[in-house]
Design a protein around this motif. Sequence first.
Motif, short mmCIF file in Angstrom:
data_model
loop_
_atom_site.label_atom_id
_atom_site.label_comp_id
_atom_site.label_asym_id
_atom_site.label_seq_id
_atom_site.Cartn_x
_atom_site.Cartn_y
_atom_site.Cartn_z
N GLY A 1 6.12 18.31 0.03
CA GLY A 1 6.49 16.80 -0.47
C GLY A 1 5.99 16.70 -1.76
O GLY A 1 5.68 18.35 -2.46
N ASN A 2 5.58 15.58 -2.77
CA ASN A 2 4.94 15.77 -4.05
C ASN A 2 3.84 15.42 -4.27
O ASN A 2 3.34 15.50 -5.09
N ASN A 3 3.11 15.11 -2.95
CA ASN A 3 1.68 15.50 -3.31
C ASN A 3 0.99 16.56 -2.55
O ASN A 3 -0.62 16.42 -1.75
N LYS A 4 1.54 17.99 -3.03
CA LYS A 4 0.30 19.38 -3.67
C LYS A 4 -0.56 18.94 -4.41
O LYS A 4 -0.85 18.65 -5.36
N PRO A 5 -1.68 19.57 -3.14
CA PRO A 5 -2.66 19.75 -4.26
C PRO A 5 -3.17 21.03 -5.29
O PRO A 5 -2.10 22.04 -5.04
N ASP A 6 -3.91 19.88 -6.29
CA ASP A 6 -4.02 21.12 -7.31
C ASP A 6 -5.39 22.41 -6.95
O ASP A 6 -6.31 22.09 -6.89
N ASN B 1 -0.68 29.23 -2.90
CA ASN B 1 -1.54 27.70 -1.57
C ASN B 1 -0.89 27.05 -1.70
O ASN B 1 -0.65 26.28 -0.52
N LYS B 2 -0.45 26.83 -3.13
CA LYS B 2 -0.45 24.92 -2.90
C LYS B 2 1.49 24.50 -2.92
O LYS B 2 0.90 23.65 -2.28
N ASN B 3 2.12 25.21 -3.07
CA ASN B 3 2.93 25.53 -1.97
C ASN B 3 3.44 25.62 -0.56
O ASN B 3 4.53 25.16 -0.48
N GLN B 4 2.54 25.93 -0.26
CA GLN B 4 2.54 25.52 1.17
C GLN B 4 2.86 23.79 1.92
O GLN B 4 3.13 23.24 2.66
N PHE B 5 2.06 23.26 0.95
CA PHE B 5 2.08 22.02 1.32
C PHE B 5 3.73 20.70 1.25
O PHE B 5 3.71 20.96 -0.21
N ASN C 1 -3.09 32.89 -11.44
CA ASN C 1 -2.09 31.35 -11.34
C ASN C 1 -0.83 31.59 -9.85
O ASN C 1 -0.45 30.38 -9.25
N TYR C 2 0.05 32.95 -9.83
CA TYR C 2 0.87 32.91 -8.96
C TYR C 2 -0.12 33.00 -7.45
O TYR C 2 0.72 32.54 -6.49
N PHE C 3 -0.77 33.53 -7.59
CA PHE C 3 -1.95 34.04 -6.27
C PHE C 3 -2.38 31.90 -5.90
O PHE C 3 -2.36 31.09 -4.36
N TRP C 4 -2.81 30.82 -5.92
CA TRP C 4 -3.21 29.66 -6.34
C TRP C 4 -1.82 29.15 -6.54
O TRP C 4 -1.21 27.88 -5.09
N SER D 1 -11.86 17.46 1.00
CA SER D 1 -10.92 16.26 0.25
C SER D 1 -10.11 16.12 -0.74
O SER D 1 -8.66 15.11 -1.18
N ALA D 2 -9.67 17.77 -1.33
CA ALA D 2 -8.78 18.12 -2.47
C ALA D 2 -7.61 18.52 -2.07
O ALA D 2 -6.47 17.38 -2.68
N THR D 3 -7.65 18.80 -0.71
CA THR D 3 -6.76 19.09 -0.28
C THR D 3 -5.98 17.79 0.86
O THR D 3 -4.36 17.60 1.59
N LEU D 4 -6.75 16.73 1.81
CA LEU D 4 -6.38 16.01 2.78
C LEU D 4 -7.17 14.68 1.77
O LEU D 4 -5.94 13.40 2.56
N GLY D 5 -7.44 14.29 1.37
CA GLY D 5 -7.74 12.95 0.85
C GLY D 5 -8.90 11.99 1.97
O GLY D 5 -9.00 12.90 2.37
N GLU D 6 -8.74 10.68 2.68
CA GLU D 6 -9.18 10.25 3.08
C GLU D 6 -8.51 10.57 4.99
O GLU D 6 -9.49 10.49 5.81
N GLU D 7 -7.56 11.51 4.51
CA GLU D 7 -7.24 12.55 6.63
C GLU D 7 -8.28 13.60 6.53
O GLU D 7 -8.30 14.02 7.70
N GLN D 8 -9.36 13.63 5.77
CA GLN D 8 -10.01 14.57 5.59
C GLN D 8 -11.20 14.29 7.04
O GLN D 8 -11.90 14.81 7.85
N GLU D 9 -11.60 13.25 7.54
CA GLU D 9 -12.20 12.55 7.92
C GLU D 9 -12.45 12.74 9.73
O GLU D 9 -12.37 13.09 10.29
#
Length: 365
Positions: free
Chosen positions: A40-45, A34-38, A28-31, A242-250
């Motif tokens: 704002g409030n929209n941090k990817p799971d 990584n998540k906390n590097q993002f 859990n700490y490992f993931w 898709s999980a990390t950027l959503g529409e920005e992935q394009e």
Amino acid sequence: MDINYLQGSGPCLRYQAKLKSKAQKISNYFWKANKNQFEGNNKPDLSYTDLVLDTQGSVSPSKIKTFKSKMSRPKKLRTYIPEDRLDISPSELLKTDKNILLVGKPGIGKTALTHEMLKLWAERDNKELDYMFYFDMRATPHIRKTKSLEDLLFIVFSEPDEGKEEVLQDIKKNSGNVTLIFDGITDLSSSVVKRLVEKDLLPDAKVIITCRPDDEEDFLSGDFLRVEVKGFSEQTIKKYLSATLGEEQEKVLSNLELLTLCYVPMYALMVALGFSSETPEDSPQPCTVTEIYINIVRRCLQTISKKTKTKDLNSFINNKSEEILSLAEFAFKATVEKTVNLTELPCEDSCVLSFLKTSYQSGPH
């Protein structure tokens, strides 16, 4: 845990439960890191994303070079992305009785794979008493000074709350129920680790080693299942972005240079972080590994200096250039020596030194 179908004493069963709890926390700490590097409030799971695992060996470097030299640049770039293959999964690796050698370049996902196996072991409903121990060889340099099996398992990793001698004897007597993970190993300078790998200690234990290709000859033998970790396939890259950027992935998918970088999970995270951060519209996104690393260094320096404007940050870097370059040279030498443990630092500037903590946390394992 239903002790009615588990064979073993109370202390052994409770120690297994303690190990499972620790394995879950490590994963859990490992993931979470990584998540906390993002921002704002929209941090990817974030969680484990499928990696291409190859158990069939690899093509010789000379053949790859000759083959690629005849291609156009776009086709050549795409050859870096591994094709989907269903050789083996983390759960199957966990089930096999063989010792496992996980080989791959830096950032390719070896550590993520071991954390997934930790998680799967912690969550599975065991019908037998077994133990799993995980050692990050980069973060625990004192392993080299460990003199006994008991010290390695109980001091370096986790000590039983009760019945220490009883637990140790059970581990020795039933070594086939023990799994040991040595993540990021470069040599066998630890006498205890050497004896475990060579089966002088716990002869029936399952040993899982992760290493880089340059080091694998020191560990590979007929007793090890060699698994090459090749990173993300194109389909998995799209799933991750898709999980990390959503529409920005394009913006990444439409750029071949960036897309082909993302087969390495570490670079995929760096690219995702770059695009998720607010940047001026006239600032081009990085398209090479060097540019990505420069952006990360600037971002870390921005965090510690609290300089939000580009002009102010550039001024800060210019004023601290001597200290930063001195630290960079020291870090480079440590990298050559394959260590992340920096001692006797040449720089005394507290602001620049705090960059170490920031930059270490910004990079995935």
